[in-house]
Scaffold this motif. Structure first.
Motif, PDB file in Angstrom:
ATOM      1  N   ARG A  77       0.642  38.226 -17.101  1.00  0.00           N
ATOM      2  CA  ARG A  77       0.708  37.827 -15.688  1.00  0.00           C
ATOM      3  C   ARG A  77       1.801  36.788 -15.476  1.00  0.00           C
ATOM      4  NH1 ARG A  77       1.367  39.153 -10.907  1.00  0.00           N
ATOM      5  NH2 ARG A  77       0.743  37.626  -9.357  1.00  0.00           N
ATOM      6  N   GLN A 188      -6.577  35.020 -10.073  1.00  0.00           N
ATOM      7  CA  GLN A 188      -6.841  36.384 -10.517  1.00  0.00           C
ATOM      8  C   GLN A 188      -7.431  36.400 -11.919  1.00  0.00           C
ATOM      9  OE1 GLN A 188      -3.319  38.808 -10.340  1.00  0.00           O
ATOM     10  NE2 GLN A 188      -2.780  38.160  -8.264  1.00  0.00           N
ATOM     11  N   THR A 189      -8.381  37.301 -12.131  1.00  0.00           N
ATOM     12  CA  THR A 189      -8.859  37.587 -13.483  1.00  0.00           C
ATOM     13  C   THR A 189      -9.009  39.105 -13.619  1.00  0.00           C
ATOM     14  OG1 THR A 189     -11.206  37.416 -12.851  1.00  0.00           O
ATOM     15  CG2 THR A 189     -10.135  35.413 -13.665  1.00  0.00           C
ATOM     16  N   LYS A 190      -8.950  39.575 -14.850  1.00  0.00           N
ATOM     17  CA  LYS A 190      -9.147  40.996 -15.129  1.00  0.00           C
ATOM     18  C   LYS A 190     -10.270  41.162 -16.144  1.00  0.00           C
ATOM     19  CE  LYS A 190      -4.443  42.772 -14.329  1.00  0.00           C
ATOM     20  NZ  LYS A 190      -3.295  43.471 -14.956  1.00  0.00           N
ATOM     21  N   PRO A 212     -14.589  39.873 -19.049  1.00  0.00           N
ATOM     22  CA  PRO A 212     -13.174  39.479 -19.139  1.00  0.00           C
ATOM     23  C   PRO A 212     -12.608  39.830 -20.507  1.00  0.00           C
ATOM     24  CG  PRO A 212     -14.499  37.720 -18.186  1.00  0.00           C
ATOM     25  CD  PRO A 212     -15.464  38.741 -18.727  1.00  0.00           C
ATOM     26  N   HIS A 229      -9.319  45.029  -7.223  1.00  0.00           N
ATOM     27  CA  HIS A 229      -8.277  46.044  -7.352  1.00  0.00           C
ATOM     28  C   HIS A 229      -8.676  47.010  -8.461  1.00  0.00           C
ATOM     29  CE1 HIS A 229      -5.122  43.849  -4.947  1.00  0.00           C
ATOM     30  NE2 HIS A 229      -5.969  42.867  -5.204  1.00  0.00           N
ATOM     31  N   GLU A 231      -7.997  50.478 -10.958  1.00  0.00           N
ATOM     32  CA  GLU A 231      -6.862  50.948 -11.759  1.00  0.00           C
ATOM     33  C   GLU A 231      -5.960  51.884 -10.969  1.00  0.00           C
ATOM     34  OE1 GLU A 231      -8.644  50.841 -16.325  1.00  0.00           O
ATOM     35  OE2 GLU A 231      -8.696  52.716 -15.188  1.00  0.00           O
ATOM     36  N   GLU A 271     -10.672  48.930 -15.942  1.00  0.00           N
ATOM     37  CA  GLU A 271     -10.241  47.535 -15.874  1.00  0.00           C
ATOM     38  C   GLU A 271     -10.063  47.171 -14.401  1.00  0.00           C
ATOM     39  OE1 GLU A 271      -7.124  44.972 -18.331  1.00  0.00           O
ATOM     40  OE2 GLU A 271      -6.125  46.103 -16.740  1.00  0.00           O
ATOM     41  N   LEU A 272     -10.776  46.155 -13.953  1.00  0.00           N
ATOM     42  CA  LEU A 272     -10.690  45.697 -12.576  1.00  0.00           C
ATOM     43  C   LEU A 272      -9.991  44.345 -12.526  1.00  0.00           C
ATOM     44  CD1 LEU A 272     -14.282  46.479 -11.198  1.00  0.00           C
ATOM     45  CD2 LEU A 272     -12.308  48.000 -11.413  1.00  0.00           C
ATOM     46  N   LYS A 273      -9.245  44.141 -11.451  1.00  0.00           N
ATOM     47  CA  LYS A 273      -8.647  42.831 -11.184  1.00  0.00           C
ATOM     48  C   LYS A 273      -9.373  42.206 -10.010  1.00  0.00           C
ATOM     49  CE  LYS A 273      -4.617  42.364  -9.082  1.00  0.00           C
ATOM     50  NZ  LYS A 273      -3.153  42.381  -8.867  1.00  0.00           N
ATOM     51  N   GLU A 275      -9.537  39.084  -7.270  1.00  0.00           N
ATOM     52  CA  GLU A 275      -8.878  37.972  -6.598  1.00  0.00           C
ATOM     53  C   GLU A 275      -9.983  37.109  -5.977  1.00  0.00           C
ATOM     54  OE1 GLU A 275      -4.575  39.461  -5.043  1.00  0.00           O
ATOM     55  OE2 GLU A 275      -6.297  40.117  -3.861  1.00  0.00           O
TER      56      GLU A 275
END
Length: 309
Positions: A77, A188-190, A212, A229, A231, A271-273, A275
């Motif tokens: 990132r 942000q984290t994924k 995570p 968000h 994929e 995998e989700l992001k 916010e």
């Protein structure tokens, strides 16, 4: 943007540039001021602009191993944000014990001069070399006349220095909206969606249980308004809980569960992001399923209001 990974004793190839120095966790507004200063100088000198950074954090390598080092931004990132700002080249030096033992002069000789630095830009508190003995005030001496430098002064917001430490403190307090102002974007984290106990689906609020995949700074326990968000690029408003689910368990591990609004698809393994947009409330135990469902319905309304959906 070119990305060049180096592990000591590897050295960069000489390729003249203006080079910005720093760890840049978060690439927050203070960091962006350093990077923008370097970009402006590169235009003045008609040279590429480069960044020299390090991975992992020095404390992770030199610490006693009892403290887990958490990050605002993973390396990928950081690199994305630098590319968006217009950086041409990034040197990523693996921070090792051997690298940490370089004297300030050796660091300048083997990395800055060797890379072809024509001008260096860094924050006023940047240090280099063993024990951080090199400071911006010593850089003229160590440069051997091969490059000039610009020291960027402290960047403040609300009469306080903008720093990674301040952003970590805000996240620990749940102040994700305030942290976003200093980051220049939402935090942000994924993570990967894993199987949970499916209790949310049973009560009408199905959630994706997110693990995570990185040592992120996790905001404090509670309920948040978030955007998720997928994929495939789709973005959904959501409410996300960080906690131990005290209504169902007396003790338990902290989990991150997100309920996507107006969404009903299988997300396992994706995998989700996330916010993190706004803090809604503390996590608390309820006296039964019905009172929990009533609160979740209120949370949904508040999340939609916070996200202006």
């Amino acid at each position: 943007m070119d990305i060049i990974h180096l592990t000591y004793p590897e050295q960069p190839t000489e390729d003249p540039a203006v080079i910005a120095l720093g760890f840049f966790d978060g690439v927050h507004l203070g960091h962006q001021r350093v990077l923008q200063t370097a970009i402006e100088k590169s235009r003045e000198l008609n040279l590429p602009v480069a960044v020299m950074t390090f991975d992992p954090h020095p404390k992770q390598v030199l610490g006693n191993g009892t403290e887990q080092i958490l990050y605002i931004t993973p390396l990928d990132r950081k690199l994305e944000k630098m590319a968006q700002l217009g950086i041409d080249r990034v040197y990523v030096i693996e921070f090792t014990v051997a690298f940490s033992e370089l004297s300030p002069q050796d660091f300048v000789d083997h990395y800055l001069i060797a890379a072809g630095a024509r001008h260096i830009v860094a924050g006023f508190d940047y240090s280099y070399g063993r024990f951080g003995a090199g400071k911006m005030a010593t850089l003229d001496f160590h440069s051997r006349g091969r490059f000039d430098h610009t020291t960027v002064s402290e960047h403040q917001a609300d009469d306080e220095k903008v720093s990674s430490t301040r952003i970590r403190r805000l996240l620990a307090d749940g102040a994700v909206a305030e942290a976003a102002l200093l980051l220049g974007e939402p935090y942000q984290t994924k993570g990967i969606v894993i199987h949970g106990d499916a209790r949310g689906r049973q009560i009408g609020f199905p959630t994706a249980n997110i693990r995570p995949e990185f040592a992120y700074v996790i905001p404090k326990l509670g309920v948040y308004a978030t955007f998720v968000h997928l994929e495939d690029g789709r973005k959904f408003p959501a409410m996300t809980n960080i906690g131990r689910r005290p209504t169902f368990y007396e003790t338990g591990e902290v989990s991150i569960e997100t309920h996507l609004l107006a969404f009903d698809e299988d997300l396992y393994g994706q995998e989700l992001k996330l916010e993190w947009m706004a803090y809604l409330r503390d996590e608390r135990a309820f006296d039964g399923i019905e009172s929990l469902k009533t609160q979740l319905a209120q949370d949904k309304i508040h999340a939609m209001q916070a996200l202006t959906v």
